[in-house]
Every structure is written in C-alpha cells, then in structure tokens.
Design a protein around this motif. Structure first.
Motif, PDB file in Angstrom:
ATOM      1  N   SER A  62      -0.981  23.423  30.720  1.00  0.00           N
ATOM      2  CA  SER A  62       0.458  23.306  30.517  1.00  0.00           C
ATOM      3  C   SER A  62       1.145  23.158  31.870  1.00  0.00           C
ATOM      4  O   SER A  62       0.536  23.383  32.927  1.00  0.00           O
ATOM      5  CB  SER A  62       0.990  24.558  29.804  1.00  0.00           C
ATOM      6  N   SER A  63       2.417  22.803  31.853  1.00  0.00           N
ATOM      7  CA  SER A  63       3.164  22.664  33.110  1.00  0.00           C
ATOM      8  C   SER A  63       3.262  24.015  33.830  1.00  0.00           C
ATOM      9  O   SER A  63       3.218  24.078  35.061  1.00  0.00           O
ATOM     10  CB  SER A  63       4.562  22.098  32.838  1.00  0.00           C
ATOM     11  N   GLU A  64       3.387  25.118  33.083  1.00  0.00           N
ATOM     12  CA  GLU A  64       3.444  26.445  33.704  1.00  0.00           C
ATOM     13  C   GLU A  64       2.140  26.774  34.425  1.00  0.00           C
ATOM     14  O   GLU A  64       2.146  27.277  35.554  1.00  0.00           O
ATOM     15  CB  GLU A  64       3.739  27.511  32.647  1.00  0.00           C
ATOM     16  N   THR A  65       1.003  26.482  33.765  1.00  0.00           N
ATOM     17  CA  THR A  65      -0.295  26.720  34.406  1.00  0.00           C
ATOM     18  C   THR A  65      -0.448  25.852  35.639  1.00  0.00           C
ATOM     19  O   THR A  65      -0.949  26.301  36.680  1.00  0.00           O
ATOM     20  CB  THR A  65      -1.438  26.447  33.415  1.00  0.00           C
ATOM     21  N   ARG A  66       0.011  24.619  35.542  1.00  0.00           N
ATOM     22  CA  ARG A  66      -0.080  23.699  36.682  1.00  0.00           C
ATOM     23  C   ARG A  66       0.717  24.242  37.871  1.00  0.00           C
ATOM     24  O   ARG A  66       0.276  24.181  39.025  1.00  0.00           O
ATOM     25  CB  ARG A  66       0.426  22.312  36.268  1.00  0.00           C
ATOM     26  N   ASN A  67       1.890  24.787  37.613  1.00  0.00           N
ATOM     27  CA  ASN A  67       2.713  25.347  38.692  1.00  0.00           C
ATOM     28  C   ASN A  67       2.045  26.561  39.333  1.00  0.00           C
ATOM     29  O   ASN A  67       2.116  26.754  40.546  1.00  0.00           O
ATOM     30  CB  ASN A  67       4.095  25.737  38.167  1.00  0.00           C
ATOM     31  N   ILE A  68       1.410  27.394  38.520  1.00  0.00           N
ATOM     32  CA  ILE A  68       0.780  28.606  39.037  1.00  0.00           C
ATOM     33  C   ILE A  68      -0.477  28.290  39.846  1.00  0.00           C
ATOM     34  O   ILE A  68      -0.700  28.835  40.925  1.00  0.00           O
ATOM     35  CB  ILE A  68       0.439  29.575  37.885  1.00  0.00           C
ATOM     36  N   LEU A  69      -1.302  27.369  39.335  1.00  0.00           N
ATOM     37  CA  LEU A  69      -2.600  27.110  39.964  1.00  0.00           C
ATOM     38  C   LEU A  69      -2.539  26.049  41.056  1.00  0.00           C
ATOM     39  O   LEU A  69      -3.437  25.979  41.892  1.00  0.00           O
ATOM     40  CB  LEU A  69      -3.634  26.731  38.905  1.00  0.00           C
ATOM     41  N   GLY A  70      -1.498  25.222  41.041  1.00  0.00           N
ATOM     42  CA  GLY A  70      -1.270  24.281  42.135  1.00  0.00           C
ATOM     43  C   GLY A  70      -2.445  23.393  42.473  1.00  0.00           C
ATOM     44  O   GLY A  70      -3.092  22.818  41.594  1.00  0.00           O
ATOM     45  N   ASP A  71      -2.768  23.312  43.785  1.00  0.00           N
ATOM     46  CA  ASP A  71      -3.775  22.368  44.271  1.00  0.00           C
ATOM     47  C   ASP A  71      -5.178  22.653  43.759  1.00  0.00           C
ATOM     48  O   ASP A  71      -6.025  21.760  43.764  1.00  0.00           O
ATOM     49  CB  ASP A  71      -3.803  22.375  45.810  1.00  0.00           C
ATOM     50  N   SER A  72      -5.438  23.886  43.334  1.00  0.00           N
ATOM     51  CA  SER A  72      -6.791  24.196  42.850  1.00  0.00           C
ATOM     52  C   SER A  72      -7.142  23.375  41.617  1.00  0.00           C
ATOM     53  O   SER A  72      -8.323  23.145  41.331  1.00  0.00           O
ATOM     54  CB  SER A  72      -6.921  25.685  42.539  1.00  0.00           C
ATOM     55  N   LEU A  73      -6.122  22.889  40.892  1.00  0.00           N
ATOM     56  CA  LEU A  73      -6.380  22.074  39.704  1.00  0.00           C
ATOM     57  C   LEU A  73      -6.926  20.698  40.052  1.00  0.00           C
ATOM     58  O   LEU A  73      -7.382  19.973  39.168  1.00  0.00           O
ATOM     59  CB  LEU A  73      -5.102  21.930  38.867  1.00  0.00           C
ATOM     60  N   ASN A  74      -6.897  20.327  41.322  1.00  0.00           N
ATOM     61  CA  ASN A  74      -7.472  19.046  41.726  1.00  0.00           C
ATOM     62  C   ASN A  74      -8.953  18.966  41.377  1.00  0.00           C
ATOM     63  O   ASN A  74      -9.496  17.869  41.186  1.00  0.00           O
ATOM     64  CB  ASN A  74      -7.285  18.816  43.231  1.00  0.00           C
ATOM     65  N   GLU A  75      -9.615  20.127  41.287  1.00  0.00           N
ATOM     66  CA  GLU A  75     -11.030  20.163  40.924  1.00  0.00           C
ATOM     67  C   GLU A  75     -11.267  19.654  39.503  1.00  0.00           C
ATOM     68  O   GLU A  75     -12.382  19.270  39.162  1.00  0.00           O
ATOM     69  CB  GLU A  75     -11.573  21.590  41.052  1.00  0.00           C
ATOM     70  N   LEU A  76     -10.226  19.675  38.682  1.00  0.00           N
ATOM     71  CA  LEU A  76     -10.363  19.193  37.307  1.00  0.00           C
ATOM     72  C   LEU A  76     -10.297  17.679  37.212  1.00  0.00           C
ATOM     73  O   LEU A  76     -10.671  17.104  36.195  1.00  0.00           O
ATOM     74  CB  LEU A  76      -9.260  19.800  36.421  1.00  0.00           C
ATOM     75  N   GLY A  77      -9.821  17.023  38.270  1.00  0.00           N
ATOM     76  CA  GLY A  77      -9.698  15.572  38.228  1.00  0.00           C
ATOM     77  C   GLY A  77      -8.534  15.120  37.368  1.00  0.00           C
ATOM     78  O   GLY A  77      -7.682  15.910  36.955  1.00  0.00           O
ATOM     79  N   GLU A  78      -8.491  13.839  37.089  1.00  0.00           N
ATOM     80  CA  GLU A  78      -7.396  13.256  36.308  1.00  0.00           C
ATOM     81  C   GLU A  78      -7.439  13.740  34.863  1.00  0.00           C
ATOM     82  O   GLU A  78      -8.515  13.937  34.294  1.00  0.00           O
ATOM     83  CB  GLU A  78      -7.483  11.728  36.335  1.00  0.00           C
ATOM     84  N   LYS A  79      -6.276  13.920  34.282  1.00  0.00           N
ATOM     85  CA  LYS A  79      -6.243  14.272  32.860  1.00  0.00           C
ATOM     86  C   LYS A  79      -6.631  13.049  32.040  1.00  0.00           C
ATOM     87  O   LYS A  79      -6.318  11.909  32.399  1.00  0.00           O
ATOM     88  CB  LYS A  79      -4.869  14.803  32.463  1.00  0.00           C
ATOM     89  N   HIS A  80      -7.317  13.278  30.955  1.00  0.00           N
ATOM     90  CA  HIS A  80      -7.795  12.200  30.092  1.00  0.00           C
ATOM     91  C   HIS A  80      -6.758  11.800  29.055  1.00  0.00           C
ATOM     92  O   HIS A  80      -6.682  10.647  28.656  1.00  0.00           O
ATOM     93  CB  HIS A  80      -9.101  12.608  29.419  1.00  0.00           C
ATOM     94  N   PHE A  81      -5.966  12.764  28.611  1.00  0.00           N
ATOM     95  CA  PHE A  81      -4.868  12.469  27.683  1.00  0.00           C
ATOM     96  C   PHE A  81      -3.948  13.672  27.621  1.00  0.00           C
ATOM     97  O   PHE A  81      -4.249  14.737  28.156  1.00  0.00           O
ATOM     98  CB  PHE A  81      -5.390  12.087  26.286  1.00  0.00           C
ATOM     99  N   THR A  82      -2.798  13.485  26.974  1.00  0.00           N
ATOM    100  CA  THR A  82      -1.813  14.559  26.817  1.00  0.00           C
ATOM    101  C   THR A  82      -1.542  14.766  25.335  1.00  0.00           C
ATOM    102  O   THR A  82      -1.404  13.805  24.580  1.00  0.00           O
ATOM    103  CB  THR A  82      -0.498  14.204  27.537  1.00  0.00           C
ATOM    104  N   ARG A  83      -1.459  16.030  24.933  1.00  0.00           N
ATOM    105  CA  ARG A  83      -1.165  16.359  23.535  1.00  0.00           C
ATOM    106  C   ARG A  83      -0.320  17.616  23.512  1.00  0.00           C
ATOM    107  O   ARG A  83      -0.669  18.617  24.138  1.00  0.00           O
ATOM    108  CB  ARG A  83      -2.488  16.570  22.778  1.00  0.00           C
ATOM    109  N   TYR A  84       0.781  17.568  22.792  1.00  0.00           N
ATOM    110  CA  TYR A  84       1.709  18.696  22.689  1.00  0.00           C
ATOM    111  C   TYR A  84       2.099  19.244  24.062  1.00  0.00           C
ATOM    112  O   TYR A  84       2.185  20.460  24.274  1.00  0.00           O
ATOM    113  CB  TYR A  84       1.106  19.816  21.831  1.00  0.00           C
ATOM    114  N   GLY A  85       2.314  18.360  25.000  1.00  0.00           N
ATOM    115  CA  GLY A  85       2.790  18.746  26.317  1.00  0.00           C
ATOM    116  C   GLY A  85       1.738  19.305  27.253  1.00  0.00           C
ATOM    117  O   GLY A  85       2.060  19.759  28.351  1.00  0.00           O
ATOM    118  N   ARG A  86       0.483  19.274  26.860  1.00  0.00           N
ATOM    119  CA  ARG A  86      -0.591  19.778  27.708  1.00  0.00           C
ATOM    120  C   ARG A  86      -1.511  18.633  28.120  1.00  0.00           C
ATOM    121  O   ARG A  86      -1.851  17.776  27.299  1.00  0.00           O
ATOM    122  CB  ARG A  86      -1.420  20.843  26.982  1.00  0.00           C
TER     123      ARG A  86
END
Length: 202
Positions: A62-86
């Motif tokens: 979610s956008s809240e998780t993205r704000n909290i975890l910041g640059d560490s989410l780069n390890e997940l790579g590009e998102k494959h799709f979006t559903r219900y705002g996630r």
C-alpha cells in the motif's frame, strides 16, 4: 492457514497476528528487507503443531507501507500490477525462509500510543481465530471452502485446526502490541527485536 505476517529472525519464528490494516505486512517486510530477516508469510502463514511454513503469494504494497519502508522496497523490483490501490510484487527467493519453529507472537492493534503487554494463550487463541474470521480472502469465504462438505473425516477439521494452533503457541510468549498508526515506527521495531532477543538469545 493463519491470518498473519511472519518472519524468521536468525532461526526464531516471529508471527504478527491481527485484523486487516494493523501493520502485519509492514512489520514482516521491514524485518525482512531492513533487519536481515527471512519472510515466512506476508498475509497468511501455514502452520502445524510445531512450525510455521511459507505461503508463497504476491507481496501487496500500500502507499502507507511504501512511505514507511522507503528505499528498502527497491529489493522488490517493479510492481507487476495494481489492485485496490496496492502494488503487487514478487519477492526474490533469497528472502524466503524455510519452515521455522515459532519463538514469539505479537497480536497487533492500532491505538493512541505504542505499547506492549503479555497476554495468555487463551486470549491469543481467541484473537487469532477472530482475525481469521474477518479475512475475506480465506478459503472458508469462497466456494473452495465447501470442499470440506464433500468428504467425511475421522476427526473434526476445526478441532484439529484449533488443537494444532494451541499446541503451536502454548510454550511461546505472546504479546499484545498496540501501534500508533502515524507514530515513530522505529519504536515498534525496537520492541520487536528486544522481546525476540529475550526469548531467542540473539
């Protein structure tokens, strides 16, 4: 299946239980990507009497998780799709844990301040079952849940589920962890690591 996020911290299984939106996934991912853990479950954790098992699925951010975890989410790579705002991501295998024995459990809630209190096995069991009952993605809430009615079993499936769950958590400490939604998240991680160190000797 248990509605929980869970992570392996140096061989110690740490489970986060609670209703949707209380930060189970955020805590599990933070401990995996920022604190050298291995992910067992993001949204679900499989279990038997003795261990927690990985449940492979998309990681939902979610956008809240993205704000909290910041640059560490780069390890997940590009998102494959979006559903219900996630955004939906695939976690690299190097971050996935083998089955692990639980060492500690946190029942998460949102509140006015960050605090933590030990709770009994019976209270923890009630919280886990209530959390499971409020997750619409669980198989009990879809047609696949009717498969159980097509077969006869020698034991009650629910008795087995609850019995295994009780056995799993009876000998581990369970804490109710209240999180201030927009507070200092570092306090939460410090609490998690402190209490896990106490039971796991890490």
């Amino acid at each position: 299946a248990m509605h929980s996020g869970s992570v392996n911290l140096l061989g110690n299984g740490v489970a986060f239980v609670g209703l949707a939106g209380v930060g189970k996934s955020t805590n599990s991912l933070a401990l995996t990507l920022k604190h050298n853990g291995l992910l067992v479950g993001d949204n679900y954790t499989l279990y038997d009497k003795n261990k927690l098992y990985q449940f492979p699925e998309w990681i939902r951010i979610s956008s809240e998780t993205r704000n909290i975890l910041g640059d560490s989410l780069n390890e997940l790579g590009e998102k494959h799709f979006t559903r219900y705002g996630r955004g939906y991501h695939l976690l690299n295998d190097k971050y996935i844990s083998l089955p692990v024995s639980p060492a500690i459990m946190f029942v998460q809630m949102l509140g006015q301040e960050n605090k933590i209190n030990k709770i009994s096995t019976n209270v923890a069991l009630d919280r886990i079952l209530l959390s499971n009952a409020h997750v619409k993605e669980f198989h009990e809430h879809s047609l696949i849940g009717l498969i159980d009615f097509m077969y006869q079993f020698d034991i009650s499936l629910y008795e087995s589920m609850v019995g295994d769950l009780r056995h799993l958590i009876t000998d581990i400490p369970v804490y109710e962890m209240v999180i201030k939604k927009y507070g200092d998240i570092s306090d939460v991680y410090n609490n998690i690591k402190y209490y896990t160190k106490r039971v796991g000797g890490i």
